[in-house]
Design a protein around this motif. Structure first.
Motif, PDB file in Angstrom:
ATOM      1  N   ILE A 153     -76.870 -12.968  58.312  1.00 24.20           N
ATOM      2  CA  ILE A 153     -78.091 -12.798  59.105  1.00 24.20           C
ATOM      3  C   ILE A 153     -78.849 -14.128  59.204  1.00 24.20           C
ATOM      4  O   ILE A 153     -79.327 -14.508  60.283  1.00 24.20           O
ATOM      5  CB  ILE A 153     -78.987 -11.700  58.481  1.00 24.20           C
ATOM      6  N   ILE A 154     -78.926 -14.848  58.085  1.00 22.08           N
ATOM      7  CA  ILE A 154     -79.610 -16.152  58.088  1.00 22.08           C
ATOM      8  C   ILE A 154     -78.940 -17.094  59.086  1.00 22.08           C
ATOM      9  O   ILE A 154     -79.610 -17.776  59.865  1.00 22.08           O
ATOM     10  CB  ILE A 154     -79.599 -16.780  56.673  1.00 22.08           C
ATOM     11  N   ALA A 155     -77.606 -17.130  59.077  1.00 15.43           N
ATOM     12  CA  ALA A 155     -76.868 -18.005  59.997  1.00 15.43           C
ATOM     13  C   ALA A 155     -77.178 -17.645  61.450  1.00 15.43           C
ATOM     14  O   ALA A 155     -77.351 -18.529  62.294  1.00 15.43           O
ATOM     15  CB  ALA A 155     -75.369 -17.914  59.729  1.00 15.43           C
ATOM     16  N   LYS A 156     -77.253 -16.358  61.734  1.00 14.77           N
ATOM     17  CA  LYS A 156     -77.525 -15.934  63.111  1.00 14.77           C
ATOM     18  C   LYS A 156     -78.926 -16.330  63.550  1.00 14.77           C
ATOM     19  O   LYS A 156     -79.121 -16.822  64.659  1.00 14.77           O
ATOM     20  CB  LYS A 156     -77.309 -14.417  63.238  1.00 14.77           C
ATOM     21  N   ILE A 157     -79.920 -16.117  62.682  1.00 15.27           N
ATOM     22  CA  ILE A 157     -81.289 -16.504  63.040  1.00 15.27           C
ATOM     23  C   ILE A 157     -81.372 -18.027  63.194  1.00 15.27           C
ATOM     24  O   ILE A 157     -81.985 -18.551  64.123  1.00 15.27           O
ATOM     25  CB  ILE A 157     -82.305 -16.005  61.989  1.00 15.27           C
ATOM     26  N   ALA A 158     -80.720 -18.748  62.282  1.00 12.71           N
ATOM     27  CA  ALA A 158     -80.761 -20.220  62.306  1.00 12.71           C
ATOM     28  C   ALA A 158     -80.104 -20.800  63.556  1.00 12.71           C
ATOM     29  O   ALA A 158     -80.526 -21.831  64.075  1.00 12.71           O
ATOM     30  CB  ALA A 158     -80.081 -20.778  61.059  1.00 12.71           C
ATOM     31  N   CYS A 159     -79.059 -20.129  64.047  1.00 13.76           N
ATOM     32  CA  CYS A 159     -78.286 -20.671  65.174  1.00 13.76           C
ATOM     33  C   CYS A 159     -78.737 -20.137  66.534  1.00 13.76           C
ATOM     34  O   CYS A 159     -78.598 -20.827  67.540  1.00 13.76           O
ATOM     35  CB  CYS A 159     -76.798 -20.370  64.982  1.00 13.76           C
ATOM     36  N   TRP A 160     -79.258 -18.927  66.558  1.00 13.99           N
ATOM     37  CA  TRP A 160     -79.590 -18.314  67.845  1.00 13.99           C
ATOM     38  C   TRP A 160     -81.065 -18.419  68.194  1.00 13.99           C
ATOM     39  O   TRP A 160     -81.464 -18.131  69.316  1.00 13.99           O
ATOM     40  CB  TRP A 160     -79.161 -16.839  67.845  1.00 13.99           C
ATOM     41  N   SER A 161     -81.888 -18.818  67.257  1.00 11.25           N
ATOM     42  CA  SER A 161     -83.326 -18.925  67.512  1.00 11.25           C
ATOM     43  C   SER A 161     -83.631 -20.195  68.302  1.00 11.25           C
ATOM     44  O   SER A 161     -82.862 -21.154  68.297  1.00 11.25           O
ATOM     45  CB  SER A 161     -84.095 -18.948  66.195  1.00 11.25           C
ATOM     46  N   GLN A 162     -84.781 -20.186  68.971  1.00 13.39           N
ATOM     47  CA  GLN A 162     -85.196 -21.369  69.720  1.00 13.39           C
ATOM     48  C   GLN A 162     -85.705 -22.469  68.790  1.00 13.39           C
ATOM     49  O   GLN A 162     -85.817 -23.624  69.191  1.00 13.39           O
ATOM     50  CB  GLN A 162     -86.290 -20.980  70.726  1.00 13.39           C
ATOM     51  N   GLU A 163     -86.036 -22.116  67.560  1.00  7.72           N
ATOM     52  CA  GLU A 163     -86.520 -23.101  66.596  1.00  7.72           C
ATOM     53  C   GLU A 163     -85.471 -23.319  65.499  1.00  7.72           C
ATOM     54  O   GLU A 163     -84.814 -22.377  65.073  1.00  7.72           O
ATOM     55  CB  GLU A 163     -87.815 -22.619  65.939  1.00  7.72           C
ATOM     56  N   LEU A 164     -85.370 -24.561  65.065  1.00  6.67           N
ATOM     57  CA  LEU A 164     -84.410 -24.881  64.004  1.00  6.67           C
ATOM     58  C   LEU A 164     -84.944 -24.453  62.642  1.00  6.67           C
ATOM     59  O   LEU A 164     -86.151 -24.314  62.436  1.00  6.67           O
ATOM     60  CB  LEU A 164     -84.127 -26.381  63.979  1.00  6.67           C
ATOM     61  N   MET A 165     -84.041 -24.281  61.712  1.00  2.33           N
ATOM     62  CA  MET A 165     -84.408 -23.926  60.341  1.00  2.33           C
ATOM     63  C   MET A 165     -85.157 -25.089  59.685  1.00  2.33           C
ATOM     64  O   MET A 165     -84.815 -26.254  59.889  1.00  2.33           O
ATOM     65  CB  MET A 165     -83.119 -23.623  59.560  1.00  2.33           C
ATOM     66  N   ASP A 166     -86.188 -24.752  58.887  1.00  2.51           N
ATOM     67  CA  ASP A 166     -86.961 -25.788  58.196  1.00  2.51           C
ATOM     68  C   ASP A 166     -86.063 -26.568  57.229  1.00  2.51           C
ATOM     69  O   ASP A 166     -85.128 -26.016  56.660  1.00  2.51           O
ATOM     70  CB  ASP A 166     -88.101 -25.162  57.381  1.00  2.51           C
ATOM     71  N   ARG A 167     -86.414 -27.837  57.021  1.00  6.08           N
ATOM     72  CA  ARG A 167     -85.533 -28.728  56.245  1.00  6.08           C
ATOM     73  C   ARG A 167     -85.287 -28.227  54.818  1.00  6.08           C
ATOM     74  O   ARG A 167     -84.149 -28.170  54.368  1.00  6.08           O
ATOM     75  CB  ARG A 167     -86.134 -30.134  56.192  1.00  6.08           C
ATOM     76  N   SER A 168     -86.341 -27.843  54.090  1.00  2.00           N
ATOM     77  CA  SER A 168     -86.152 -27.442  52.685  1.00  2.00           C
ATOM     78  C   SER A 168     -85.372 -26.125  52.597  1.00  2.00           C
ATOM     79  O   SER A 168     -84.501 -25.964  51.744  1.00  2.00           O
ATOM     80  CB  SER A 168     -87.490 -27.310  51.964  1.00  2.00           C
ATOM     81  N   ASP A 169     -85.673 -25.181  53.509  1.00  2.00           N
ATOM     82  CA  ASP A 169     -84.932 -23.912  53.535  1.00  2.00           C
ATOM     83  C   ASP A 169     -83.475 -24.141  53.931  1.00  2.00           C
ATOM     84  O   ASP A 169     -82.563 -23.518  53.388  1.00  2.00           O
ATOM     85  CB  ASP A 169     -85.592 -22.927  54.511  1.00  2.00           C
ATOM     86  N   LEU A 170     -83.277 -25.056  54.881  1.00  2.00           N
ATOM     87  CA  LEU A 170     -81.926 -25.390  55.332  1.00  2.00           C
ATOM     88  C   LEU A 170     -81.114 -25.985  54.179  1.00  2.00           C
ATOM     89  O   LEU A 170     -79.950 -25.605  53.962  1.00  2.00           O
ATOM     90  CB  LEU A 170     -82.009 -26.393  56.487  1.00  2.00           C
TER      91      LEU A 170
END
Length: 483
Positions: A153-170
């Motif tokens: 689920i995290i991968a899908k939100i990270a890849c399909w969202s208009q915003e990129l994942m935050d650096r520390s969370d990434l």
């Protein structure tokens, strides 16, 4: 960077998410998900025990019982309630089986329509909370299914969202994926690799993965025993990384070419062959520095890729991409062989760490002309030879490295001093007690060259030793004459 990412996405329509998900249907995660979907949750009991609110109960029951059209209508009118209910349930329900069921519902919902990832984004923005917090926390659960379905689920939100994942969370997430890859006998390996296949299509995520030592981890796993499906998925990850010119330039510093060349020679699966050839093509095409592309070509020649290509040419492939890549690689590698200087060949062999008695080692002319060039780039090649003496377990590598150090000393006036300063003399002397007689022999010759000042005397000594030695390693026959 953005342009590079666009190119990658346009290159990968042949492997869309649905197709990969069909492949992954054989994975442990998907098999378990199919079974868990049949175990419906008694939401009424959660309401009666006041573990969930009436509004969460009303939404989840309606959503759980709706068909695709019903879900679409429900989400159109209740976007915020959807995110709120799912996050409330994940936060308040403790039973593993129910958490598993909720995660499958979320995953299926996102798979049905990629734009639905924004439901969670919008909700977190309104509440001024991180969209990642509730999901990243679940990666610490002991249940393997919960961890890996959350990861998906995290991968899908990270890849399909208009915003990129935050650096520390990434960084946290990519480190988690990397650690999962390193786990022995991880039954969810296909699912972990699948998440990486998604994440590494995005340029910013690629650099973050490299920063957590991701490439080394991929290659370490590939060098072990993994099934062909995982092999394919991890090489796919390397392939996607090589679309970035900077990463394509640096890739072989991790010994990508020797490792993939070994897999190519053993591979019987067409999809594995195809993806390795695609990596090799990118390693030649993508670097902006022509010199780097040339080095990659030489490294492939050194690793016997040309021979492998000639074997592949005899096979019939339905896939046009394979045929095109074989033709491209053949042309580039043949051209690089013709342009190859003996020093290029030598440098590439040393950098590969796979020393053998190739003709260049035994050529007195080569050493006369090129010994001083081992001083270039702060003694780069000498340092590698010395590192091999220290770390290699292969008697052939140790023998050749010892011989080369001896020849460098013989043909470069300050060679003894340089080798002593770099710590090579002590390592060669330690090999005098090696269990392999060929290693001992070459180490002895190298030590004599390091010690002796009178080359004429050494020549007589070597002639004497050679007449007494019944077993000689290949490639050491003309040492006395050279000395």
């Amino acid at each position: 960077m953005a342009n590079t990412d666009f190119n990658v996405k346009s290159m990968i329509p042949a492997l869309p998410d649905e197709k990969i998900d069909m492949l992954a249907a054989t994975s442990v995660l998907q098999q378990q998900a199919t079974e868990i979907r049949t175990q419906r949750v008694n939401w009424q009991s959660y309401l009666q025990s006041q573990m969930i609110s009436q509004e969460d109960y009303s939404f989840i029951v309606a959503f759980d019982n709706a068909d695709a059209a019903g879900r679409e209508a429900l989400l159109r009118d209740n976007r915020n309630q959807c995110a709120k209910t799912f996050l409330n349930l994940l936060g308040h329900v403790s039973k593993d089986q129910t958490i598993q069921y909720i995660l499958i519902m979320i995953d299926d919902m996102l798979q049905e329509d990629h734009s639905r990832v924004e439901i969670f984004r919008e909700h977190s923005s309104k509440k001024r909370e991180s969209v990642w917090g509730p999901f990243l926390n679940l990666l610490n659960r002991p249940d393997g299914f919960i961890m890996n379905m959350t990861s998906r689920i995290i991968a899908k939100i990270a890849c399909w969202s208009q915003e990129l994942m935050d650096r520390s969370d990434l960084q946290f997430y990519l480190t988690w994926l990397k650690d999962q890859l390193k786990q022995n006998n991880n039954e969810y390996m296909q699912s972990v690799a699948r998440c990486l296949q998604m994440m590494l299509r995005i340029d910013e995520y690629r650099f973050a993965f490299v920063a957590v030592d991701g490439i080394s981890t991929l290659l370490a796993v590939l060098q072990g025993r993994v099934n062909f499906q995982v092999q394919y998925q991890l090489i796919f990850c390397l392939w996607v990384l090589t679309f970035n010119p900077l990463l394509a330039e640096k890739m072989n510093k991790f010994s990508v070419i020797p490792i993939l060349a070994d897999i190519l020679s053993d591979s019987v699966k067409e999809k594995v062959t195809r993806i390795i050839l695609a990596v090799f093509r990118n390693l030649i095409e993508k670097p902006e520095e022509a010199m780097v592309s040339k080095e990659h070509c030489i490294a492939m020649v050194q690793c016997k890729v040309l021979k492998q290509l000639s074997i592949l040419e005899q096979r019939k492939f339905d896939d046009e991409d394979i045929c095109a890549d074989i033709e491209f690689l053949n042309e580039k590698l043949q051209a690089s062989v013709q342009d190859l200087s003996s020093f290029d060949e030598y440098a590439t062999e040393v950098k590969s760490g796979r020393l053998e008695w190739s003709p260049v080692h035994k050529s007195a002319k080569f050493w006369r002309e090129n010994a001083p060039r081992l001083n270039e780039k702060n003694y780069e090649l000498l340092r590698i030879l010395i590192l091999l003496l220290e770390s290699s377990k292969d008697p052939l590598v140790l023998s050749v490295a010892s011989f080369d150090i001896g020849e460098y000393v013989r043909h470069y006036p300050r060679g003894k001093h340089v080798i002593e300063q770099l710590g090579g003399k002590q390592l060669v002397m330690q090999l005098l007690g090696h269990e392999d007689p060929n290693v001992r022999y070459e180490a002895l010759l190298a030590v004599q060259k390091l010690m002796v000042h009178n080359w004429e005397y050494l020549g007589r000594q070597l002639e004497k030793e050679q007449t007494q030695t019944t077993k000689q390693p290949a490639g050491s026959g003309n040492l006395a004459a050279k000395a």
